[in-house]
Scaffold this active site. Sequence first.
Site, PDB file in Angstrom:
ATOM      1  CD1 TRP A  68       0.016  -1.651   2.995  1.00 47.73           C
ATOM      2  CD2 TRP A  68       0.787   0.435   3.248  1.00 47.73           C
ATOM      3  NE1 TRP A  68       0.902  -1.661   4.051  1.00 47.73           N
ATOM      4  CE2 TRP A  68       1.396  -0.393   4.231  1.00 47.73           C
ATOM      5  CE3 TRP A  68       1.148   1.787   3.221  1.00 47.73           C
ATOM      6  CZ2 TRP A  68       2.314   0.085   5.164  1.00 47.73           C
ATOM      7  CZ3 TRP A  68       2.069   2.259   4.146  1.00 47.73           C
ATOM      8  CH2 TRP A  68       2.632   1.416   5.107  1.00 47.73           C
ATOM      9  CG  ASN A  69       5.171   1.277   0.411  1.00 48.71           C
ATOM     10  OD1 ASN A  69       4.768   0.571  -0.519  1.00 48.71           O
ATOM     11  ND2 ASN A  69       6.433   1.339   0.748  1.00 48.71           N
TER      12      ASN A  69
ATOM     13  CE  LYS B  40      -5.481  -9.281  -1.913  1.00 49.49           C
ATOM     14  NZ  LYS B  40      -5.121  -7.951  -1.371  1.00 49.49           N
TER      15      LYS B  40
ATOM     16  N   GLY C 164       6.405  -6.273  -0.988  1.00 44.92           N
ATOM     17  CA  GLY C 164       5.849  -6.428   0.354  1.00 44.92           C
ATOM     18  C   GLY C 164       6.948  -6.686   1.363  1.00 44.92           C
ATOM     19  CB  SER C 165       6.759  -7.419   4.919  1.00 41.30           C
ATOM     20  OG  SER C 165       5.841  -8.491   4.903  1.00 41.30           O
TER      21      SER C 165
ATOM     22  CD  GLU D 215      11.771  -4.909  -6.374  1.00 43.09           C
ATOM     23  OE1 GLU D 215      12.461  -4.431  -5.451  1.00 43.09           O
ATOM     24  OE2 GLU D 215      12.127  -4.867  -7.564  1.00 43.09           O
ATOM     25  CG  LEU D 216      11.013  -9.310  -0.294  1.00 39.14           C
ATOM     26  CD1 LEU D 216      11.551 -10.612   0.279  1.00 39.14           C
ATOM     27  CD2 LEU D 216       9.500  -9.388  -0.487  1.00 39.14           C
TER      28      LEU D 216
ATOM     29  CB  CYS E 152      10.996  -0.448   0.637  1.00 38.40           C
ATOM     30  SG  CYS E 152      10.927   0.206  -1.030  1.00 38.40           S
TER      31      CYS E 152
ATOM     32  CD  GLU F   2      10.754  -2.231   6.012  1.00 38.24           C
ATOM     33  OE1 GLU F   2      10.117  -3.292   6.135  1.00 38.24           O
ATOM     34  OE2 GLU F   2      10.876  -1.615   4.943  1.00 38.24           O
TER      35      GLU F   2
END
Length: 480
Positions: A153-154, A177, A230-231, A252-253, A286, A383
């Site tokens: 969502w960021n 999604k 995401g995380s 992409e974490l 991130c 984080e």
Amino acid sequence: MDMYAEKLEMLIDGEWVQGGAGVTGALFNPANGDEIARVPHANVEDLDRALQSADKAFKSWKTTAAVHRWEVLSKAADLLEARIGEIATTLTLENGKSLAEACGEVQFCAEATRWYAEEGKRAYGRIIPARSGDVRQLVLREPVGPALGFAAWNFPAGNVTLKIAAALAAGCSIIVKPSDETPGTAVAVARCFQEAGVPPGTLNVVFGPPAPISEHLIGSSIPRKVSLTGSTPVGKLLQRLASDSLKRCTMELGGHAPVIVFNDANLENALDALVTAKYRNAGQVCTSPTRFYIHESIYEKFIAGFVTRSQQIIVGNGLDAGTAMGPLITSRRLDLMDEYVADAVSKGAKVALGGERLDRKGNFFAATVLRDVADQARVMTEEPFGPLAQITSFRQFDEVVERANSLPFGLAAYVFTTNLATASNMGEALEAGVVGINHTSVHEAETPFGGVNQSGYGAESGAEGLEAYLRTKMITEKRV
Ligand code: NAD
């Protein structure tokens, strides 16, 4: 409520639908807690329809001329650009970031889509000289297959656009999604692609509880590729799901970016760049600078400059003129910020600015500067994803490299120095996917962006971003 203009629907096989699981998820404005919409959820039948349509659409989209895909994507980029104002307003209402930041993000989406549109025409193969004159060896670059994109969502527009544009440019179909926290932005972006002429089934968008949806979609044999923004814990989970059918992944974490400021740095330049970067999207980025290692000889001066600039950050509703920093995405994150500050203080840190939530409606936390933070404080290893700048000092090059590289993360890292040797040695020594030296702009449409180690692997944007949706086929052909 009335300003939230986007109609929330899912895109399945070219149709905008409400889905079979009901319009159940409540969507809140993080700036005031108001419910602004209800999110439609997909049921298993919806997901299966999305999968079947992505499978069918892939067969024709992959053979569509690259120049036609370019035409469609270019049109989508034009639509994104033409709708910056309305998409950015939806984005700010859902995510909280300032309208100026939201506009910048949508502009980036248009640029990235345009860039991928062009790059899709350059998915060149090659001819390898054969060992015999009657043989021709061709290397083809083919789209990998239907893809799945899961996005955080960021960057509600950027995260989904990078996946959609890259997949479509490469000739893949894709089911996205997006995060249920920012659905309207994803819908608005998807409308641009659909109205630009992306054929039915080539792009699908579904919403709903992430765990069962990802299990069902990744469990299907149809998709050949998973891309997640995401995380790290969710990355590990999705990679485990993808392993059953050996789907390729781009991960992409999370990150925990070290910032190293040497005593020969241009301090004013460093402070201006770092304060802006720190409070961007309230630190929920991130690549946000999070661990500040400042040379001991300029430590006090750096902190004084950082605090003065941070005091000028106007915190408020992202739609209000003058707001530099909006709220955090959920109230849960406020609790976490409180925990991080208390833990750091209990381990010797001092609060130089802020350190607390703001006494008003909405998920607002103060611009916060923590000094003398121990390397063992939770906020130095987890984080933070919030407006916290934790500062510590260092003495020597080797020492700071070791401390900067001590975490399993490796996304962004920043160095400030005017010494050429220090700059290049640092650039090489840091365990990071992207390194910013004397500035913090580490992601453009044309440059590869991605992490190393537990920040993930693979890249988005740049030529590497297209590569992620291509596979290689070698054909050896003998004249008979
Ligand atoms: P998250 O991992 O919780 O969620 C990301 C996506 O995965 C969402 O679409 C979510 O719905 C889905 N998801 C969540 N739980 C899931 C589950 N159990 N099964 C399947 N899917 C699931 O991350 P978040 O909190 O929404 O976003 C913040 C994280 O994203 C941070 O760690 C941040 O660093 C990272 N991030 C990374 C990049 C990058 O490019 N490296 C960019 C932006 C954000």
